[in-house]
Motif scaffolding. Structure first.
Motif, PDB file in Angstrom:
ATOM      1  N   THR A 246      55.460   3.099 -40.030  1.00  0.00           N
ATOM      2  CA  THR A 246      55.636   4.646 -39.965  1.00  0.00           C
ATOM      3  C   THR A 246      55.349   5.107 -41.342  1.00  0.00           C
ATOM      4  O   THR A 246      55.983   4.514 -42.297  1.00  0.00           O
ATOM      5  N   PRO A 247      54.699   6.119 -41.710  1.00  0.00           N
ATOM      6  CA  PRO A 247      54.753   6.861 -43.045  1.00  0.00           C
ATOM      7  C   PRO A 247      56.015   6.944 -43.675  1.00  0.00           C
ATOM      8  O   PRO A 247      56.104   6.712 -44.845  1.00  0.00           O
ATOM      9  N   PHE A 248      57.045   7.417 -42.791  1.00  0.00           N
ATOM     10  CA  PHE A 248      58.170   7.598 -43.337  1.00  0.00           C
ATOM     11  C   PHE A 248      58.819   6.482 -44.093  1.00  0.00           C
ATOM     12  O   PHE A 248      59.367   6.301 -45.024  1.00  0.00           O
ATOM     13  N   SER A 249      58.645   5.145 -43.352  1.00  0.00           N
ATOM     14  CA  SER A 249      59.255   3.974 -43.772  1.00  0.00           C
ATOM     15  C   SER A 249      58.564   3.628 -44.906  1.00  0.00           C
ATOM     16  O   SER A 249      59.082   2.696 -45.740  1.00  0.00           O
ATOM     17  N   LEU A 250      57.445   3.586 -44.991  1.00  0.00           N
ATOM     18  CA  LEU A 250      56.519   3.079 -46.338  1.00  0.00           C
ATOM     19  C   LEU A 250      56.931   3.816 -47.364  1.00  0.00           C
ATOM     20  O   LEU A 250      56.979   3.519 -48.682  1.00  0.00           O
ATOM     21  N   VAL A 251      57.192   5.423 -47.193  1.00  0.00           N
ATOM     22  CA  VAL A 251      57.827   6.043 -48.458  1.00  0.00           C
ATOM     23  C   VAL A 251      58.993   5.691 -48.893  1.00  0.00           C
ATOM     24  O   VAL A 251      59.198   5.466 -50.047  1.00  0.00           O
ATOM     25  N   TYR A 252      59.814   5.814 -47.970  1.00  0.00           N
ATOM     26  CA  TYR A 252      61.253   5.701 -48.275  1.00  0.00           C
ATOM     27  C   TYR A 252      61.802   4.236 -48.220  1.00  0.00           C
ATOM     28  O   TYR A 252      63.056   3.921 -48.521  1.00  0.00           O
ATOM     29  N   GLY A 253      61.232   3.534 -47.464  1.00  0.00           N
ATOM     30  CA  GLY A 253      61.865   2.014 -47.497  1.00  0.00           C
ATOM     31  C   GLY A 253      62.687   1.818 -46.386  1.00  0.00           C
ATOM     32  O   GLY A 253      63.333   0.792 -46.327  1.00  0.00           O
TER      33      GLY A 253
ATOM     34  N   TRP B 155      51.190  28.850 -34.256  1.00  0.00           N
ATOM     35  CA  TRP B 155      50.884  27.500 -34.608  1.00  0.00           C
ATOM     36  C   TRP B 155      51.884  27.377 -35.923  1.00  0.00           C
ATOM     37  O   TRP B 155      52.254  26.041 -36.100  1.00  0.00           O
ATOM     38  N   ILE B 156      52.379  28.206 -36.863  1.00  0.00           N
ATOM     39  CA  ILE B 156      53.103  27.815 -37.970  1.00  0.00           C
ATOM     40  C   ILE B 156      54.213  27.374 -37.417  1.00  0.00           C
ATOM     41  O   ILE B 156      54.884  26.555 -38.184  1.00  0.00           O
ATOM     42  N   GLY B 157      54.902  27.937 -36.605  1.00  0.00           N
ATOM     43  CA  GLY B 157      56.228  27.532 -36.028  1.00  0.00           C
ATOM     44  C   GLY B 157      56.255  26.016 -35.676  1.00  0.00           C
ATOM     45  O   GLY B 157      57.171  25.293 -35.695  1.00  0.00           O
ATOM     46  N   GLU B 158      54.979  25.600 -35.080  1.00  0.00           N
ATOM     47  CA  GLU B 158      54.983  24.441 -34.526  1.00  0.00           C
ATOM     48  C   GLU B 158      54.490  23.136 -35.665  1.00  0.00           C
ATOM     49  O   GLU B 158      54.540  22.020 -35.640  1.00  0.00           O
ATOM     50  N   LEU B 159      54.100  23.527 -36.899  1.00  0.00           N
ATOM     51  CA  LEU B 159      53.537  22.742 -37.737  1.00  0.00           C
ATOM     52  C   LEU B 159      54.671  21.758 -38.211  1.00  0.00           C
ATOM     53  O   LEU B 159      54.111  20.520 -38.370  1.00  0.00           O
ATOM     54  N   SER B 160      55.786  21.915 -38.417  1.00  0.00           N
ATOM     55  CA  SER B 160      56.868  21.244 -39.086  1.00  0.00           C
ATOM     56  C   SER B 160      57.064  20.098 -37.836  1.00  0.00           C
ATOM     57  O   SER B 160      57.269  18.967 -38.181  1.00  0.00           O
ATOM     58  N   VAL B 161      56.999  20.404 -36.650  1.00  0.00           N
ATOM     59  CA  VAL B 161      57.347  19.614 -35.547  1.00  0.00           C
ATOM     60  C   VAL B 161      56.199  18.436 -35.639  1.00  0.00           C
ATOM     61  O   VAL B 161      56.390  17.433 -35.494  1.00  0.00           O
ATOM     62  N   VAL B 162      54.839  18.990 -35.624  1.00  0.00           N
ATOM     63  CA  VAL B 162      53.622  18.109 -35.768  1.00  0.00           C
ATOM     64  C   VAL B 162      53.631  17.170 -36.927  1.00  0.00           C
ATOM     65  O   VAL B 162      53.312  15.919 -36.689  1.00  0.00           O
ATOM     66  N   LEU B 163      54.190  17.752 -38.026  1.00  0.00           N
ATOM     67  CA  LEU B 163      54.033  16.721 -39.237  1.00  0.00           C
ATOM     68  C   LEU B 163      55.189  15.842 -39.197  1.00  0.00           C
ATOM     69  O   LEU B 163      54.976  14.641 -39.387  1.00  0.00           O
ATOM     70  N   TRP B 164      56.257  16.152 -38.429  1.00  0.00           N
ATOM     71  CA  TRP B 164      57.271  14.941 -38.405  1.00  0.00           C
ATOM     72  C   TRP B 164      56.993  14.027 -37.255  1.00  0.00           C
ATOM     73  O   TRP B 164      57.146  13.094 -37.649  1.00  0.00           O
ATOM     74  N   SER B 165      56.380  14.377 -36.436  1.00  0.00           N
ATOM     75  CA  SER B 165      55.792  13.376 -35.368  1.00  0.00           C
ATOM     76  C   SER B 165      54.725  12.318 -36.010  1.00  0.00           C
ATOM     77  O   SER B 165      54.869  11.409 -35.782  1.00  0.00           O
ATOM     78  N   LEU B 166      54.052  12.957 -36.866  1.00  0.00           N
ATOM     79  CA  LEU B 166      53.104  12.118 -37.538  1.00  0.00           C
ATOM     80  C   LEU B 166      53.719  11.118 -38.542  1.00  0.00           C
ATOM     81  O   LEU B 166      53.220   9.957 -38.509  1.00  0.00           O
ATOM     82  N   ARG B 167      54.913  11.833 -39.339  1.00  0.00           N
ATOM     83  CA  ARG B 167      55.390  10.832 -40.070  1.00  0.00           C
ATOM     84  C   ARG B 167      56.203   9.702 -39.325  1.00  0.00           C
ATOM     85  O   ARG B 167      56.643   8.702 -39.944  1.00  0.00           O
ATOM     86  N   MET B 168      56.654  10.040 -38.220  1.00  0.00           N
ATOM     87  CA  MET B 168      57.262   9.130 -37.395  1.00  0.00           C
ATOM     88  C   MET B 168      56.897   8.181 -36.428  1.00  0.00           C
ATOM     89  O   MET B 168      57.228   7.135 -35.928  1.00  0.00           O
ATOM     90  N   THR B 169      55.175   8.277 -36.496  1.00  0.00           N
ATOM     91  CA  THR B 169      54.441   7.357 -35.566  1.00  0.00           C
ATOM     92  C   THR B 169      54.010   6.389 -36.250  1.00  0.00           C
ATOM     93  O   THR B 169      53.256   6.480 -37.381  1.00  0.00           O
ATOM     94  N   PRO B 170      54.226   5.042 -36.001  1.00  0.00           N
ATOM     95  CA  PRO B 170      53.546   3.835 -36.671  1.00  0.00           C
ATOM     96  C   PRO B 170      52.223   3.928 -36.571  1.00  0.00           C
ATOM     97  O   PRO B 170      51.340   4.219 -35.712  1.00  0.00           O
TER      98      PRO B 170
END
Length: 143
Positions: free
Chosen positions: A88-95, A66-81
């Motif tokens: 997306t959380p990414f666009s709210l943080v970075y504009g 699961w440790i190897g998959e954690l970064s992929v899961v976090l990336w997908s959550l940050r990119m999902t509206p």
């Protein structure tokens, strides 16, 4: 502002002095109190759901895969509206909207059409609209 549990490491004089030096204040939340911990519990459940679908195999033990998959899961959550904010959380943080690494590596039309001067002007325009987007997101969450 720092929100923590009521553990002794957070109520010590040393930690209080550290926060005071930073100019920050502390709010204590009870771990067992659902309202004070709801957002964290919801975020954790989303991460766990993503890990279960990617790393768990019912036929074999998971181990530390699961440790190897954690970064992929976090990336997908940050990119999902988000349903509430439509952002997306990414666009709210970075504009800005995110660009996937594969788009840069293989030269997507978006990355090939990138123009530094035009992007700087668009960034300035987006900065003026950011406050409006933030207010709209707050209203959606409140409703």
């Amino acid at each position: 502002m720092v929100i923590t549990g009521k553990g002794t490491q957070f109520t010590s004089c040393t930690f209080m002095q550290y926060l005071e030096d930073l100019g920050s204040k502390i709010c204590f939340a009870s771990v067992a109190h659902r309202r004070s911990n709801g957002q964290v519990e919801m975020a954790n459940s989303e991460v766990l759901r993503g890990l279960k679908t990617r790393a768990l195999d019912k036929l074999h033990k998971c181990g530390r895969r699961w440790i190897g998959e954690l970064s992929v899961v976090l990336w997908s959550l940050r990119m999902t509206p988000n349903r509430a904010t439509c952002q997306t959380p990414f666009s709210l943080v970075y504009g800005v909207e995110e660009v996937l690494p594969m788009a840069l590596l293989y030269g997507s039309p978006r990355s090939l059409a990138y123009d530094e001067l035009e992007e700087e002007q668009l960034y300035q325009d987006d900065a003026t609209l950011l406050k409006e987007d933030f207010t709209e997101a707050v209203v959606r969450v409140a409703c």
